[in-house]
Design a protein around this motif. Structure first.
Motif, PDB file in Angstrom:
ATOM      1  N   ARG A 247     -15.855  61.809 -78.619  1.00 27.72           N
ATOM      2  CA  ARG A 247     -16.381  61.442 -77.293  1.00 27.72           C
ATOM      3  C   ARG A 247     -17.273  62.520 -76.699  1.00 27.72           C
ATOM      4  NH1 ARG A 247     -11.349  58.057 -74.993  1.00 27.72           N
ATOM      5  NH2 ARG A 247     -10.424  60.078 -74.483  1.00 27.72           N
ATOM      6  N   GLY A 248     -17.508  63.592 -77.469  1.00 29.79           N
ATOM      7  CA  GLY A 248     -18.383  64.639 -76.968  1.00 29.79           C
ATOM      8  C   GLY A 248     -17.705  65.624 -76.038  1.00 29.79           C
ATOM      9  N   VAL A 249     -16.385  65.786 -76.185  1.00 28.76           N
ATOM     10  CA  VAL A 249     -15.627  66.750 -75.385  1.00 28.76           C
ATOM     11  C   VAL A 249     -15.152  67.874 -76.306  1.00 28.76           C
ATOM     12  CG1 VAL A 249     -13.617  67.138 -73.915  1.00 28.76           C
ATOM     13  CG2 VAL A 249     -14.891  64.987 -73.748  1.00 28.76           C
ATOM     14  N   ASP A 250     -15.426  69.109 -75.910  1.00 27.13           N
ATOM     15  CA  ASP A 250     -15.004  70.273 -76.696  1.00 27.13           C
ATOM     16  C   ASP A 250     -13.515  70.489 -76.481  1.00 27.13           C
ATOM     17  OD1 ASP A 250     -14.483  72.901 -77.657  1.00 27.13           O
ATOM     18  OD2 ASP A 250     -16.605  73.398 -77.439  1.00 27.13           O
ATOM     19  N   LEU A 251     -12.718  70.227 -77.506  1.00 30.76           N
ATOM     20  CA  LEU A 251     -11.262  70.260 -77.364  1.00 30.76           C
ATOM     21  C   LEU A 251     -10.730  71.650 -77.059  1.00 30.76           C
ATOM     22  CD1 LEU A 251     -10.239  67.866 -80.294  1.00 30.76           C
ATOM     23  CD2 LEU A 251     -10.402  67.335 -77.844  1.00 30.76           C
ATOM     24  N   ASN A 252     -11.445  72.680 -77.448  1.00 30.55           N
ATOM     25  CA  ASN A 252     -10.965  74.032 -77.161  1.00 30.55           C
ATOM     26  C   ASN A 252     -11.489  74.558 -75.829  1.00 30.55           C
ATOM     27  OD1 ASN A 252      -9.166  76.012 -78.198  1.00 30.55           O
ATOM     28  ND2 ASN A 252     -10.897  77.373 -78.599  1.00 30.55           N
ATOM     29  N   ASN A 253     -12.009  73.658 -75.014  1.00 37.02           N
ATOM     30  CA  ASN A 253     -12.329  73.959 -73.614  1.00 37.02           C
ATOM     31  C   ASN A 253     -11.595  72.998 -72.684  1.00 37.02           C
ATOM     32  OD1 ASN A 253     -14.150  76.184 -73.564  1.00 37.02           O
ATOM     33  ND2 ASN A 253     -15.717  74.871 -74.467  1.00 37.02           N
ATOM     34  N   GLN A 254     -10.464  72.467 -73.152  1.00 38.32           N
ATOM     35  CA  GLN A 254      -9.778  71.385 -72.465  1.00 38.32           C
ATOM     36  C   GLN A 254      -8.473  71.794 -71.792  1.00 38.32           C
ATOM     37  OE1 GLN A 254      -9.215  67.313 -72.650  1.00 38.32           O
ATOM     38  NE2 GLN A 254     -10.896  68.094 -71.393  1.00 38.32           N
ATOM     39  N   PHE A 255      -8.136  73.062 -71.834  1.00 35.26           N
ATOM     40  CA  PHE A 255      -6.801  73.457 -71.404  1.00 35.26           C
ATOM     41  C   PHE A 255      -6.813  74.138 -70.039  1.00 35.26           C
ATOM     42  CE2 PHE A 255      -6.664  72.767 -75.886  1.00 35.26           C
ATOM     43  CZ  PHE A 255      -5.468  72.077 -76.054  1.00 35.26           C
ATOM     44  N   PRO A 285      -7.016  62.706 -76.050  1.00 42.17           N
ATOM     45  CA  PRO A 285      -5.722  62.519 -76.723  1.00 42.17           C
ATOM     46  C   PRO A 285      -5.370  63.661 -77.672  1.00 42.17           C
ATOM     47  CG  PRO A 285      -7.366  60.981 -77.583  1.00 42.17           C
ATOM     48  CD  PRO A 285      -7.959  61.605 -76.355  1.00 42.17           C
ATOM     49  N   GLU A 286      -6.371  64.275 -78.279  1.00 40.99           N
ATOM     50  CA  GLU A 286      -6.109  65.369 -79.209  1.00 40.99           C
ATOM     51  C   GLU A 286      -5.579  66.605 -78.468  1.00 40.99           C
ATOM     52  OE1 GLU A 286      -9.718  62.988 -80.757  1.00 40.99           O
ATOM     53  OE2 GLU A 286      -9.118  63.895 -78.840  1.00 40.99           O
ATOM     54  N   SER A 287      -6.198  66.949 -77.361  1.00 43.52           N
ATOM     55  CA  SER A 287      -5.741  68.123 -76.603  1.00 43.52           C
ATOM     56  C   SER A 287      -4.391  67.846 -75.948  1.00 43.52           C
ATOM     57  CB  SER A 287      -6.781  68.535 -75.560  1.00 43.52           C
ATOM     58  OG  SER A 287      -7.132  67.466 -74.725  1.00 43.52           O
ATOM     59  N   ILE A 288      -4.176  66.620 -75.500  1.00 38.82           N
ATOM     60  CA  ILE A 288      -2.877  66.256 -74.928  1.00 38.82           C
ATOM     61  C   ILE A 288      -1.782  66.398 -75.975  1.00 38.82           C
ATOM     62  CG2 ILE A 288      -1.517  64.332 -74.008  1.00 38.82           C
ATOM     63  CD1 ILE A 288      -4.149  63.311 -72.719  1.00 38.82           C
ATOM     64  N   ALA A 289      -2.048  65.935 -77.182  1.00 33.96           N
ATOM     65  CA  ALA A 289      -1.051  66.034 -78.258  1.00 33.96           C
ATOM     66  C   ALA A 289      -0.693  67.490 -78.543  1.00 33.96           C
ATOM     67  CB  ALA A 289      -1.585  65.360 -79.521  1.00 33.96           C
ATOM     68  N   MET A 290      -1.695  68.358 -78.558  1.00 34.60           N
ATOM     69  CA  MET A 290      -1.428  69.766 -78.848  1.00 34.60           C
ATOM     70  C   MET A 290      -0.682  70.445 -77.704  1.00 34.60           C
ATOM     71  SD  MET A 290      -2.403  70.277 -81.899  1.00 34.60           S
ATOM     72  CE  MET A 290      -2.364  72.073 -81.983  1.00 34.60           C
ATOM     73  N   ALA A 291      -0.990  70.081 -76.476  1.00 29.98           N
ATOM     74  CA  ALA A 291      -0.272  70.642 -75.331  1.00 29.98           C
ATOM     75  C   ALA A 291       1.182  70.169 -75.335  1.00 29.98           C
ATOM     76  CB  ALA A 291      -0.963  70.243 -74.033  1.00 29.98           C
ATOM     77  N   ASN A 292       1.388  68.894 -75.609  1.00 31.89           N
ATOM     78  CA  ASN A 292       2.756  68.365 -75.646  1.00 31.89           C
ATOM     79  C   ASN A 292       3.573  69.011 -76.756  1.00 31.89           C
ATOM     80  OD1 ASN A 292       2.251  66.650 -73.496  1.00 31.89           O
ATOM     81  ND2 ASN A 292       1.845  64.865 -74.773  1.00 31.89           N
ATOM     82  N   LEU A 293       2.939  69.247 -77.902  1.00 35.70           N
ATOM     83  CA  LEU A 293       3.640  69.876 -79.016  1.00 35.70           C
ATOM     84  C   LEU A 293       4.137  71.261 -78.631  1.00 35.70           C
ATOM     85  CD1 LEU A 293       4.434  69.746 -82.069  1.00 35.70           C
ATOM     86  CD2 LEU A 293       2.250  70.887 -82.537  1.00 35.70           C
ATOM     87  N   ALA A 294       3.271  72.066 -78.040  1.00 36.12           N
ATOM     88  CA  ALA A 294       3.663  73.426 -77.649  1.00 36.12           C
ATOM     89  C   ALA A 294       4.732  73.404 -76.564  1.00 36.12           C
ATOM     90  CB  ALA A 294       2.440  74.204 -77.178  1.00 36.12           C
ATOM     91  N   SER A 295       4.608  72.494 -75.628  1.00 31.68           N
ATOM     92  CA  SER A 295       5.586  72.416 -74.534  1.00 31.68           C
ATOM     93  C   SER A 295       6.953  71.981 -75.046  1.00 31.68           C
ATOM     94  CB  SER A 295       5.090  71.447 -73.463  1.00 31.68           C
ATOM     95  OG  SER A 295       3.888  71.909 -72.868  1.00 31.68           O
ATOM     96  N   THR A 296       6.956  71.074 -75.998  1.00 28.88           N
ATOM     97  CA  THR A 296       8.220  70.571 -76.541  1.00 28.88           C
ATOM     98  C   THR A 296       8.901  71.609 -77.422  1.00 28.88           C
ATOM     99  OG1 THR A 296       7.390  68.304 -76.497  1.00 28.88           O
ATOM    100  CG2 THR A 296       9.268  68.752 -77.940  1.00 28.88           C
ATOM    101  N   ARG A 297       8.128  72.250 -78.274  1.00 28.93           N
ATOM    102  CA  ARG A 297       8.703  73.146 -79.287  1.00 28.93           C
ATOM    103  C   ARG A 297       8.936  74.566 -78.779  1.00 28.93           C
ATOM    104  NH1 ARG A 297       7.498  71.171 -84.362  1.00 28.93           N
ATOM    105  NH2 ARG A 297       8.017  68.952 -84.316  1.00 28.93           N
TER     106      ARG A 297
END
Length: 395
Positions: A247-255, A285-297
């Motif tokens: 979608r043209g969003v830089d995932l490593n600028n999403q946090f 959705p990709e950045s959300i998944a990575m944030a949720n993973l870190a928060s959960t684990r």
């Protein structure tokens, strides 16, 4: 490799028969009660595949096992319907084949299809690993996590946040393959015995955070978004410079780690091949998944593989814990990469991880040159980052 339990068989017997650590056999069969094996029950033996063999004149189980450094009982176990005293020329039997060579070929254009096939093969050969889907990309591709180890120290690696940095996925998968093979073959890596690391660490690996973007760079635009991505790419069908998600969003600028500052100063104010941080933090959705993973684990440390620069970043706003400095020094020693504590950049996964968890986070910039890096650098990168991989687990 699967075997069928015979009368009197135990997992300990299989461990000695195939020279595989018992704990790996137990972990490969989590639903089996090792003290009450049932005749005919299937047991998975890690580190092996099966090879079909057509019997020739003069073959005996003893000769076949001797030539392959196997026990005769290994052949008897895999060929329970074959009478070893009445072998028939032309009949097919099964021979266990120890896996000693890498099955992952990371040194290629490593797209989502290649990743998926390699994960499936690793799971088949090393069934003590877990494969989890932690979310889906914009186009519905599963974002896959590989998890292994029995320890309490939680270490996470990821790769391909950025689409044209796809070489990082091949490197990370090759590192994992190297580690798994070391466990089943009881073979040290650079003099380091790896089974203690398996017992000490709970290892998490997400080898391709941005599968849609990687496929866009390597395979071209998908039919369902062809016009849209070409428009975002300023009318060009050359996607080699594309870093963003589909979608043209830089995932490593999403946090949410000073995201507002990054949003304000980025030249890109709309979807773009790179550097557009989105309309808000964590919209993709990709950045959300990575944030949720870190928060959960609640990982104890995190390493994100990027390219390029042969350096790594390890601080954020003075929030990094004291242990980060020691890790950074060791990473620099074993890789030759330059440690950089602070850079003028915000909203990255490493930044957010350090900010929210106050634990060591690292952005590792593999190789040098212009992205996407050429595969001619793969072997050198692998050797450089292997030391970082081991140190992250060991220290």
């Amino acid at each position: 490799m699967k075997v069928q339990v015979r009368s009197g068989d135990t997992l300990w017997h299989y461990s000695r028969l195939f020279m595989i650590p018992l704990n790996l056999i137990i972990d490969s069969n989590p639903t089996i009660n090792s003290s009450t094996l049932q005749i005919g029950q299937e047991v998975q033996i890690p580190g092996f595949t099966i090879q079909k063999y057509t019997l020739r004149k003069g073959d005996t189980f003893w000769k076949l096992s001797e030539a392959r450094h196997l026990s005769v009982d290994a052949l008897l176990l895999l060929n329970q319907n074959v009478n070893p005293n009445q072998l028939q020329v032309g009949k097919t039997i099964i021979i266990p084949q120890r896996v000693i060579s890498p099955v992952v070929n990371g040194k290629r254009q490593y797209n989502f299809k290649a990743l998926t096939a390699d994960i499936a093969q690793l799971k088949s050969i090393f069934p003590f690993i877990q494969v989890n889907n932690i979310g889906k990309s914009v186009l519905g591709k599963p974002i896959q996590e590989i998890r292994l180890g029995k320890g309490t120290k939680k270490v996470h690696f990821n790769a391909s946040f950025h689409a044209n940095e796809w070489i990082t996925s091949g490197v990370l998968m090759s590192l994992l393959n190297h580690f798994l093979s070391s466990l089943t073959n009881v073979k040290p890596i650079r003099g380091l015995t790896t089974m203690p690391l398996y017992h000490a660490v709970d290892l998490s690996i997400v080898p391709m955070v941005n599968p849609d973007g990687v496929d866009l760079v390597l395979n071209g635009p998908p039919d369902e978004m062809r016009e849209e991505v070409i428009r975002i790419n300023n009318g060009s069908t050359d996607f080699t410079g594309w870093k963003a998600n589909i979608r043209g969003v830089d995932l490593n600028n999403q946090f949410p780690a000073k995201w507002e500052i990054e949003k304000e100063r980025k030249a890109e104010k709309a979807p773009a091949p790179r550097d557009y941080p989105g309309d808000a933090p964590l919209t993709e959705p990709e950045s959300i998944a990575m944030a949720n993973l870190a928060s959960t684990r609640q990982f104890n440390r995190m390493l994100a593989f990027h390219t390029q620069g042969e350096e790594f970043y390890w601080g954020f706003e003075g929030l990094e814990p004291p242990e980060s400095r020691g890790l950074a020094a060791e990473f620099a020693r074993v890789s030759g990469y330059t440690p950089v504590q602070y850079i003028d950049s915000y909203a990255g996964y490493k930044d957010w991880f350090i900010q929210d968890f106050r634990r060591p986070g690292f952005t590792i910039e593999l190789g040098s040159g212009i992205n996407p890096l050429p595969l001619s650098q793969f072997d050198e990168i692998f050797e450089e980052v292997l030391g970082i991989y081991l140190a992250a687990l060991y220290m």
